[in-house]
Design an enzyme around this catalytic site. Sequence first.
Site, PDB file in Angstrom:
ATOM      1  N   HIS A 197     -30.107  99.228 -50.689  1.00  0.00           N
ATOM      2  CA  HIS A 197     -31.148  98.869 -51.679  1.00  0.00           C
ATOM      3  C   HIS A 197     -30.832  97.792 -52.788  1.00  0.00           C
ATOM      4  O   HIS A 197     -31.505  97.083 -53.316  1.00  0.00           O
ATOM      5  CB  HIS A 197     -31.913 100.046 -52.368  1.00  0.00           C
ATOM      6  CG  HIS A 197     -31.291 100.777 -53.273  1.00  0.00           C
ATOM      7  ND1 HIS A 197     -30.464 101.744 -53.091  1.00  0.00           N
ATOM      8  CD2 HIS A 197     -31.311 100.524 -54.707  1.00  0.00           C
ATOM      9  CE1 HIS A 197     -29.736 102.411 -54.164  1.00  0.00           C
ATOM     10  NE2 HIS A 197     -30.407 101.495 -55.111  1.00  0.00           N
ATOM     11  N   ASP A 229     -49.051 131.878 -70.389  1.00  0.00           N
ATOM     12  CA  ASP A 229     -49.188 131.451 -68.989  1.00  0.00           C
ATOM     13  C   ASP A 229     -47.661 130.623 -68.535  1.00  0.00           C
ATOM     14  O   ASP A 229     -47.790 129.264 -68.542  1.00  0.00           O
ATOM     15  CB  ASP A 229     -50.164 130.802 -68.346  1.00  0.00           C
ATOM     16  CG  ASP A 229     -50.707 129.672 -69.182  1.00  0.00           C
ATOM     17  OD1 ASP A 229     -50.491 129.511 -70.323  1.00  0.00           O
ATOM     18  OD2 ASP A 229     -51.521 128.858 -68.740  1.00  0.00           O
ATOM     19  N   ASP A 280     -34.100 106.311 -56.411  1.00  0.00           N
ATOM     20  CA  ASP A 280     -33.035 105.479 -57.012  1.00  0.00           C
ATOM     21  C   ASP A 280     -32.917 105.945 -58.504  1.00  0.00           C
ATOM     22  O   ASP A 280     -31.908 106.429 -59.217  1.00  0.00           O
ATOM     23  CB  ASP A 280     -33.129 104.113 -57.058  1.00  0.00           C
ATOM     24  CG  ASP A 280     -32.593 103.324 -57.985  1.00  0.00           C
ATOM     25  OD1 ASP A 280     -31.176 103.158 -57.779  1.00  0.00           O
ATOM     26  OD2 ASP A 280     -32.980 102.653 -58.798  1.00  0.00           O
ATOM     27  N   HIS A 309     -23.689 105.630 -55.356  1.00  0.00           N
ATOM     28  CA  HIS A 309     -25.125 105.644 -55.517  1.00  0.00           C
ATOM     29  C   HIS A 309     -26.056 105.530 -54.384  1.00  0.00           C
ATOM     30  O   HIS A 309     -27.218 106.430 -54.355  1.00  0.00           O
ATOM     31  CB  HIS A 309     -25.461 104.597 -56.782  1.00  0.00           C
ATOM     32  CG  HIS A 309     -26.678 104.546 -57.080  1.00  0.00           C
ATOM     33  ND1 HIS A 309     -27.684 105.296 -57.717  1.00  0.00           N
ATOM     34  CD2 HIS A 309     -27.461 103.372 -56.895  1.00  0.00           C
ATOM     35  CE1 HIS A 309     -28.943 105.158 -57.846  1.00  0.00           C
ATOM     36  NE2 HIS A 309     -28.934 103.837 -57.286  1.00  0.00           N
ATOM     37  N   GLU A 314     -29.303  92.273 -54.329  1.00  0.00           N
ATOM     38  CA  GLU A 314     -29.347  92.135 -56.028  1.00  0.00           C
ATOM     39  C   GLU A 314     -27.968  91.832 -56.365  1.00  0.00           C
ATOM     40  O   GLU A 314     -27.744  90.858 -57.197  1.00  0.00           O
ATOM     41  CB  GLU A 314     -30.154  93.219 -56.562  1.00  0.00           C
ATOM     42  CG  GLU A 314     -30.007  92.881 -58.151  1.00  0.00           C
ATOM     43  CD  GLU A 314     -30.580  94.234 -58.986  1.00  0.00           C
ATOM     44  OE1 GLU A 314     -31.136  93.859 -60.019  1.00  0.00           O
ATOM     45  OE2 GLU A 314     -30.791  95.287 -58.351  1.00  0.00           O
ATOM     46  N   ASP A 315     -27.100  92.885 -56.152  1.00  0.00           N
ATOM     47  CA  ASP A 315     -25.650  92.907 -56.584  1.00  0.00           C
ATOM     48  C   ASP A 315     -24.478  92.212 -55.768  1.00  0.00           C
ATOM     49  O   ASP A 315     -23.382  92.563 -56.263  1.00  0.00           O
ATOM     50  CB  ASP A 315     -25.575  94.469 -57.129  1.00  0.00           C
ATOM     51  CG  ASP A 315     -26.292  94.980 -58.017  1.00  0.00           C
ATOM     52  OD1 ASP A 315     -27.036  94.241 -58.842  1.00  0.00           O
ATOM     53  OD2 ASP A 315     -26.688  96.103 -58.103  1.00  0.00           O
TER      54      ASP A 315
END
Length: 706
Positions: free
Chosen positions: A72, A259, A139, A48, A76-77
């Site tokens: 990124h 259109d 992301d 990812h 956090e992870d």
Amino acid sequence: MTTAQDLITLVRAYNPKTNAQLLADAYAYGEAMHEGQFRHSGDPYFTHPVAVACILAEMQLDDATIVTALLHDTIEDTKSTYGEVALKFGTEVAELVDGVTKLTNLQLNSTETKQAENFRKLFMAMSKDLRVILVKLADRLHNMRTIKSMRPEKQVQKARETMDIFAALAGRMGMQWMRDELEDLTFQVLNPEARTSIIRRFITLQRETGDVIHKITGDIQLELSKANIEAQVYGRAKKPYSIWRKMEEKQLSFSRLSDIYGFRVICRTEMECYRILGAIHQRWRAVPGRFKDYISQPKSNGYRSIHTTVSGRDGKRVEVQIRTRQMHEVAETGVAAHWSYRDGVRVQNPFAVDPVKWIASLTERLDTAEDHEDFLEAVKLEMYQDQVFCFTPKGDVVKLPRGATPLDFAYAIHTRIGDSCVGAKVDAIRVPLWTRLKNGQSVEIITAEGQRPQTTWIDIVATGRAKTAIRRSLREEDRERFIKLGLELARVAFDHVGKRMSDRALTTAARRLSLNSSDELLARLGSAELPARKVVQVLYPELTVKPGDEIEPSRAIVGLSPNQTFARAECCQPVPGERIVGITYRGMGVRIHAIDCPALTDFEEETDRWVDLTWHSGPHAAVHTVSFDMTISNDAGVLGRICTLIGEQKANISDLRFSDRKQDFFRLVIDVDLRDAEHMHAVRLALEADSDVATIRRHRDLKRKP
């Protein structure tokens, strides 16, 4: 999975001077940190961040942004920390990664109040470094591309959040390709049947008419050749979601849409843009009202282009966008063009907007909102609406959202101008304040000393800035009136329970209700934000009414003889809480009149028939009918909303009759069953607050005397 070398090669294609070792180190670090983690699809999690980095590389962004994409999710992870990232990759990257982490933790799909606060944080993060939101958008794009591996309910949640926030934000930033793809991916989740239906109809249309895009592209190219203009012409069918939105907005079936094809002409110079426009208009008839010149009046995100719609081959409407190559680069990447690289150097595109100035212009108008609701409304209005450009009498440009009115124009200049506005001239012609402004119009605001904003202005304006200013002014102006009304409502409520109202009692109640002062308490009572019943309950909880505790209608009156019967006079319809008097009738008992009923003048010489009466103290049942004479707008849904407002006040409509019907308004009488005077005031206030209620008064019919 894309390897580190593949990514470096991708970046080197537009930035030969890239720091390959930095990219390789970030790749290795991210892969090590995410080792053992997997996505819902079963793929290694690090696929990812790599995919996000590739999306940003395709946008030709700088090394710091690519490295941030690879890292990124590490803070956090994983066990990684801000300090470690700063030590290995520098403070700039660490700040960007930390900013993306904070955005991820905002939970933007929460409740309205929290969402407003999240928007504040989002714009704060953006104002620090706009690359944070670029990484977040990439992301979200990859997450939407791979959303099928999520649980169905999670898919719907993410799709709605994407449509409401990220797709709109991408469009506002000028990244139209990303907005289109995010909307289409979201459309697949939220309404797959509609999307499939539109695609099927496209296939059927192509089978019936052939390759229309190829034919029209050839037609345009031929006209340009005749005019000796060198340019590239590209054609495409509009995205399924774009077509669906147009069908919904215009209430048209697919077959009636004209259109559905768009064409883009890219040339070398600005002069050629206007020559191309002339060649196209010479060959095909222009559709009135469908021309926009964003070259002479660019959008705030740097977007420049000429838009025109013409009746092309077989009468089909065709939208054509005309721009130079440099304009096209900004149109594709929007604000992100500021960081684009080519041949190892940052692209010096004269049309790329300074991101610091852009975010400042976006947030400047949002800072005046005083509460969460106002701020959220202002954000959505600023993000979701296209712009029109109008001129002051001196020639200054004022940018407004589509659908804006002269009032929005006035407030955009200055709040004082908006508050004192009494009229407007558009292109030197006096127009109503609700007129929708168009591109290129000159607007002159007429002001008058002593003028104050009107309640109906809220429904006229389109900008968050104007709505906030009007609400603030109305609150200040109404406060005195609400305090006086609240004082009367409080007196009635205290009388009902046999207690005396005092300043000390009101101050105590305000404190227990966490309000700043007794004046604030009274203002909320008068504006119907707080029921007077609650004020009494916090002071005297032992008197709180339980279901079934209401006074029976047969015992509502005090002062009658044991054998006397009574009924409310239909001429004045008195309710508990109002001063009353009884008039005796032979064989009919006593009729209860309000003390100010005009019918009482008939009995001035018959004082022996008067009976001094009062209402029984305590809570009454909602059985006392009061008639309201109202004038309302003759618009769809207005009467239904009026009935809903009455129902929300726990009141029942017992009858409704129209007395006059005109093209623009209805006049009617509504009979409402109420508890007491406080209940009546609450219902009336709720109705008066509705912008489609022109007048409301208590209906008294002297013809209905006993």
